[in-house]
Design an enzyme around this catalytic site. Structure first.
Site, mmCIF file in Angstrom:
data_model
loop_
_atom_site.group_PDB
_atom_site.id
_atom_site.type_symbol
_atom_site.label_atom_id
_atom_site.label_comp_id
_atom_site.label_asym_id
_atom_site.label_seq_id
_atom_site.Cartn_x
_atom_site.Cartn_y
_atom_site.Cartn_z
ATOM 1 N N GLU A 174 -0.675 -9.217 -0.522
ATOM 2 C CA GLU A 174 -2.183 -9.210 0.161
ATOM 3 C C GLU A 174 -2.981 -9.391 -1.071
ATOM 4 O O GLU A 174 -3.803 -10.181 -1.216
ATOM 5 C CB GLU A 174 -2.328 -8.386 0.677
ATOM 6 C CG GLU A 174 -1.828 -8.273 2.424
ATOM 7 C CD GLU A 174 -1.948 -7.239 3.011
ATOM 8 O OE1 GLU A 174 -2.099 -6.434 2.796
ATOM 9 O OE2 GLU A 174 -2.499 -7.786 4.321
ATOM 10 N N ALA A 193 0.989 -1.624 0.169
ATOM 11 C CA ALA A 193 0.366 -0.168 0.511
ATOM 12 C C ALA A 193 0.997 1.294 -0.260
ATOM 13 O O ALA A 193 2.227 0.969 0.453
ATOM 14 C CB ALA A 193 -0.930 0.265 1.145
HETATM 15 C C1 HXC Z 1 4.756 4.207 -1.290
HETATM 16 C C2 HXC Z 1 6.884 3.969 -2.233
HETATM 17 C C3 HXC Z 1 6.675 1.820 -2.340
HETATM 18 C C4 HXC Z 1 5.520 1.940 -1.186
HETATM 19 C C5 HXC Z 1 8.039 1.867 -3.093
HETATM 20 N N1 HXC Z 1 7.940 3.220 -3.101
HETATM 21 N N2 HXC Z 1 7.398 1.044 -2.098
HETATM 22 N N3 HXC Z 1 6.267 4.281 -2.157
HETATM 23 N N4 HXC Z 1 4.900 3.729 -0.813
HETATM 24 N N5 HXC Z 1 4.834 0.960 -0.784
HETATM 25 C C6 HXC Z 1 8.834 4.495 -4.106
HETATM 26 C C7 HXC Z 1 9.934 4.456 -3.126
HETATM 27 O O1 HXC Z 1 9.659 5.565 -1.998
HETATM 28 C C8 HXC Z 1 10.893 5.100 -4.582
HETATM 29 O O2 HXC Z 1 10.236 6.255 -4.549
HETATM 30 C C9 HXC Z 1 9.958 4.403 -5.156
HETATM 31 O O3 HXC Z 1 8.932 3.796 -4.913
HETATM 32 C C10 HXC Z 1 11.285 3.451 -5.696
HETATM 33 O O4 HXC Z 1 11.813 2.693 -4.592
HETATM 34 P P1 HXC Z 1 12.784 2.365 -3.898
HETATM 35 O O5 HXC Z 1 12.938 2.160 -2.092
HETATM 36 O O6 HXC Z 1 14.477 3.475 -4.329
HETATM 37 O O7 HXC Z 1 13.725 0.895 -4.808
HETATM 38 P P2 HXC Z 1 14.417 0.033 -4.124
HETATM 39 O O8 HXC Z 1 15.799 0.373 -3.656
HETATM 40 O O9 HXC Z 1 14.646 -1.213 -5.377
HETATM 41 O O10 HXC Z 1 13.789 -0.786 -3.120
HETATM 42 C C11 HXC Z 1 12.658 -1.549 -3.299
HETATM 43 C C12 HXC Z 1 12.077 -1.716 -2.108
HETATM 44 C C13 HXC Z 1 11.438 -0.592 -1.730
HETATM 45 C C14 HXC Z 1 12.014 -2.957 -1.459
HETATM 46 C C15 HXC Z 1 10.101 -2.073 -3.009
HETATM 47 O O11 HXC Z 1 10.622 0.383 -2.113
HETATM 48 C C16 HXC Z 1 10.784 -0.748 -0.192
HETATM 49 O O12 HXC Z 1 10.811 -0.965 1.059
HETATM 50 N N6 HXC Z 1 9.560 -0.099 0.007
HETATM 51 C C17 HXC Z 1 7.750 -0.354 0.555
HETATM 52 C C18 HXC Z 1 7.688 -1.970 1.010
HETATM 53 C C19 HXC Z 1 6.692 -2.236 2.037
HETATM 54 O O13 HXC Z 1 7.200 -1.519 3.093
HETATM 55 N N7 HXC Z 1 5.827 -2.604 0.993
HETATM 56 C C20 HXC Z 1 4.418 -2.193 3.001
HETATM 57 C C21 HXC Z 1 3.774 -0.971 2.699
HETATM 58 S S1 HXC Z 1 2.350 -1.314 4.308
HETATM 59 P P3 HXC Z 1 11.274 7.986 -4.452
HETATM 60 O O14 HXC Z 1 9.974 8.695 -4.852
HETATM 61 O O15 HXC Z 1 12.485 8.153 -3.758
HETATM 62 O O16 HXC Z 1 12.128 7.383 -5.940
HETATM 63 C C22 HXC Z 1 1.375 -2.135 2.986
HETATM 64 C C23 HXC Z 1 -0.195 -1.967 4.268
HETATM 65 C C24 HXC Z 1 -1.235 -2.571 3.605
HETATM 66 O O17 HXC Z 1 1.682 -2.312 1.980
HETATM 67 C C25 HXC Z 1 -2.326 -2.749 4.569
HETATM 68 C C26 HXC Z 1 -2.356 -1.165 4.292
HETATM 69 C C27 HXC Z 1 -4.627 -0.918 4.731
#
Ligand code: HXC
Length: 259
Positions: A113, A65
């Site tokens: 999910e 998300a």
């Molecule tokens: C918003 C996101 C994002 C996310 C990545 N981005 N995932 N933005 N929400 N979930 C954005 C980054 O901020 C970045 O923006 C761009 O995408 C590229 O990501 P990088 O981090 O630079 O890429 P990389 O180094 O290759 O890493 C990839 C990654 C990492 C491992 C997937 O981005 C990451 O850990 N993302 C978060 C994953 C996560 O925690 N997901 C769960 C979210 S909570 P910029 O602007 O810097 O280029 C969830 C809850 C669900 O899902 C239920 C809700 C009710």
């Protein structure tokens, strides 16, 4: 219908390919995407016999998300955001057609999910799965605590969710989270091959199988068997049952009409 974050293609007869496309955030799901998904599902026509969901680009299915949208939510808004995703994913899960997730990279949090709300998951060899939410101070909020233990067992689900550990495709295969792993460039082709086999079969029978499995898993054994029996019997009221059996006995290929 035009979408900002969804790309919809018809790659072969009876198959719709849906790509989630938010390249700036690795296809992270914001509420606009969730609403578009909702509208897309509501408007799927009868021409779609199998739906394939994948992520646009080469790196990510859905990276979760959208954290930037969630960062400032209060409790009430958090409830509404979780509820929106839950509703859309449940719609996907209960669509009367098979849904295949072709996981082409990151499937984290809401991405994992979403994949789990699909009937079947296949992935590319660069795919990564995980529920990293507790590292952000939240729980999986799009039914991850509900579906992951049902798919991989409580012990593995709890380990993945409590540690937030991200697993690779080979481990996802080993624990039964995905059915198969393919080289990245072959993933869509393999998804389409699987879809074509489904399209060749009787749609109402597949729909009944889906209902029997989905609902049956939450019933007692006796209730589930009774449900299957009713759904089985219902097939004998369809033209496809007559056609399927006549084709077998006539040593020809069945031509199903979905009636
Ligand atoms: C918003 C996101 C994002 C996310 C990545 N981005 N995932 N933005 N929400 N979930 C954005 C980054 O901020 C970045 O923006 C761009 O995408 C590229 O990501 P990088 O981090 O630079 O890429 P990389 O180094 O290759 O890493 C990839 C990654 C990492 C491992 C997937 O981005 C990451 O850990 N993302 C978060 C994953 C996560 O925690 N997901 C769960 C979210 S909570 P910029 O602007 O810097 O280029 C969830 C809850 C669900 O899902 C239920 C809700 C009710």
């Amino acid at each position: 219908m035009d979408y900002q974050f969804l790309k919809v293609e018809q790659p072969q007869e009876g198959v719709t390919l849906l790509k989630i496309s938010a390249p700036k955030s690795l296809n992270a799901l914001n509420s606009t995407i969730l609403k578009e998904l909702d509208a897309f599902i509501d408007n799927i026509g009868s021409g779609t016999r199998v739906l394939i969901i994948t992520g646009d680009g080469e790196k990510s299915f859905v990276a979760g998300a959208d954290i930037s949208e969630m960062a400032n939510l209060n409790e009430q808004e958090g409830y509404a955001f979780g509820r929106l995703g839950d509703k859309v994913f449940r719609k996907i899960e209960t669509l009367p057609i098979p849904v295949i997730a072709a996981v082409n990279g990151f499937a984290l949090g809401g991405g994992c999910e979403l994949a789990m709300a699909c009937d079947i998951r296949i992935c590319s060899d660069n795919a990564k799965f995980g529920q990293p939410e507790v590292g952000l101070g939240i729980t999986p909020g799009f039914s991850g605590t509900v579906r992951l233990p049902r798919l991989v067992g409580q012990g593995m689900a709890k380990e993945m969710i409590y540690t937030g550990r991200v697993i690779r495709a080979d481990e996802a295969l080993r624990i039964g989270l995905v059915n198969a792993v393919y080289p990245r460039e072959e993933l869509l082709e393999k998804a389409l091959e699987m879809a074509a086999k489904m399209v060749a079969n009787a749609p109402l029978a597949i729909c009944a199988c889906k209902e029997s499995i989905n609902r049956g898993c939450d019933l007692t054994m006796d209730e589930a068997i009774e449900l299957e029996n009713k759904l089985f019997a219902g097939c004998f009221a369809t033209a496809d049952q007559k056609e399927g059996m006549a084709a077998f006995l006539g040593k020809r290929k069945a031509a199903f009409t979905g009636k």
